[in-house]
Design a protein around this motif. Structure first.
Motif, PDB file in Angstrom:
ATOM      1  N   LEU A 196      45.727  38.302  43.870  1.00  0.00           N
ATOM      2  CA  LEU A 196      46.652  38.727  44.915  1.00  0.00           C
ATOM      3  C   LEU A 196      45.963  38.805  46.275  1.00  0.00           C
ATOM      4  O   LEU A 196      46.528  38.388  47.288  1.00  0.00           O
ATOM      5  CB  LEU A 196      47.268  40.080  44.560  1.00  0.00           C
ATOM      6  N   ALA A 197      44.746  39.329  46.299  1.00  0.00           N
ATOM      7  CA  ALA A 197      44.013  39.412  47.567  1.00  0.00           C
ATOM      8  C   ALA A 197      43.682  38.020  48.087  1.00  0.00           C
ATOM      9  O   ALA A 197      43.765  37.762  49.292  1.00  0.00           O
ATOM     10  CB  ALA A 197      42.732  40.232  47.385  1.00  0.00           C
ATOM     11  N   GLY A 217      33.739  42.201  40.316  1.00  0.00           N
ATOM     12  CA  GLY A 217      34.011  43.365  39.475  1.00  0.00           C
ATOM     13  C   GLY A 217      34.629  42.973  38.147  1.00  0.00           C
ATOM     14  O   GLY A 217      34.268  43.517  37.100  1.00  0.00           O
ATOM     15  N   ALA A 218      35.555  42.020  38.192  1.00  0.00           N
ATOM     16  CA  ALA A 218      36.181  41.564  36.945  1.00  0.00           C
ATOM     17  C   ALA A 218      35.143  40.912  36.038  1.00  0.00           C
ATOM     18  O   ALA A 218      35.133  41.141  34.820  1.00  0.00           O
ATOM     19  CB  ALA A 218      37.311  40.586  37.248  1.00  0.00           C
ATOM     20  N   TRP A 219      34.272  40.103  36.617  1.00  0.00           N
ATOM     21  CA  TRP A 219      33.229  39.448  35.829  1.00  0.00           C
ATOM     22  C   TRP A 219      32.286  40.487  35.224  1.00  0.00           C
ATOM     23  O   TRP A 219      31.902  40.399  34.053  1.00  0.00           O
ATOM     24  CB  TRP A 219      32.463  38.452  36.686  1.00  0.00           C
ATOM     25  N   THR A 223      41.984  43.851  37.202  1.00  0.00           N
ATOM     26  CA  THR A 223      41.052  43.565  38.289  1.00  0.00           C
ATOM     27  C   THR A 223      41.147  42.105  38.716  1.00  0.00           C
ATOM     28  O   THR A 223      41.149  41.795  39.907  1.00  0.00           O
ATOM     29  CB  THR A 223      39.606  43.903  37.858  1.00  0.00           C
ATOM     30  N   ALA A 224      41.266  41.201  37.745  1.00  0.00           N
ATOM     31  CA  ALA A 224      41.401  39.785  38.062  1.00  0.00           C
ATOM     32  C   ALA A 224      42.727  39.510  38.779  1.00  0.00           C
ATOM     33  O   ALA A 224      42.779  38.706  39.717  1.00  0.00           O
ATOM     34  CB  ALA A 224      41.292  38.946  36.797  1.00  0.00           C
ATOM     35  N   GLY A 226      42.545  44.941  29.298  1.00  0.00           N
ATOM     36  CA  GLY A 226      43.511  45.337  30.321  1.00  0.00           C
ATOM     37  C   GLY A 226      42.853  45.602  31.670  1.00  0.00           C
ATOM     38  O   GLY A 226      43.365  45.205  32.709  1.00  0.00           O
ATOM     39  N   ALA A 227      41.708  46.274  31.642  1.00  0.00           N
ATOM     40  CA  ALA A 227      41.001  46.567  32.891  1.00  0.00           C
ATOM     41  C   ALA A 227      40.522  45.288  33.554  1.00  0.00           C
ATOM     42  O   ALA A 227      40.599  45.142  34.783  1.00  0.00           O
ATOM     43  CB  ALA A 227      39.819  47.495  32.616  1.00  0.00           C
TER      44      ALA A 227
END
Length: 57
Positions: free
Chosen positions: A42-43, A19-21, A36-37, A31-32
């Motif tokens: 964290l995950a 999603g970040a990519w 997301t990154a 920022g978005a």
């Protein structure tokens, strides 16, 4: 069921990295992409830490 949570966390991390990519390629606000990154990191950390066995008493 012991390995289910780390597996789900690492799958979530993969989805968030994708999603970040995707956000980055579409020109989304920085920022978005960073949020997301960060959630992906964290995950990933949570999934890896859950795989480390506890030192039982």
């Amino acid at each position: 069921m012991g390995a289910a949570l780390p597996t789900l966390l690492l799958i979530l991390a993969g989805v968030l990295v994708g999603g970040a990519w995707s956000l980055h390629r579409q020109g989304a606000p920085r920022g978005a992409v960073l949020i997301t990154a960060l959630l992906a990191l964290l995950a990933t950390a949570a999934g890896v830490l859950r795989l480390i066995p506890e030192s039982g008493s």
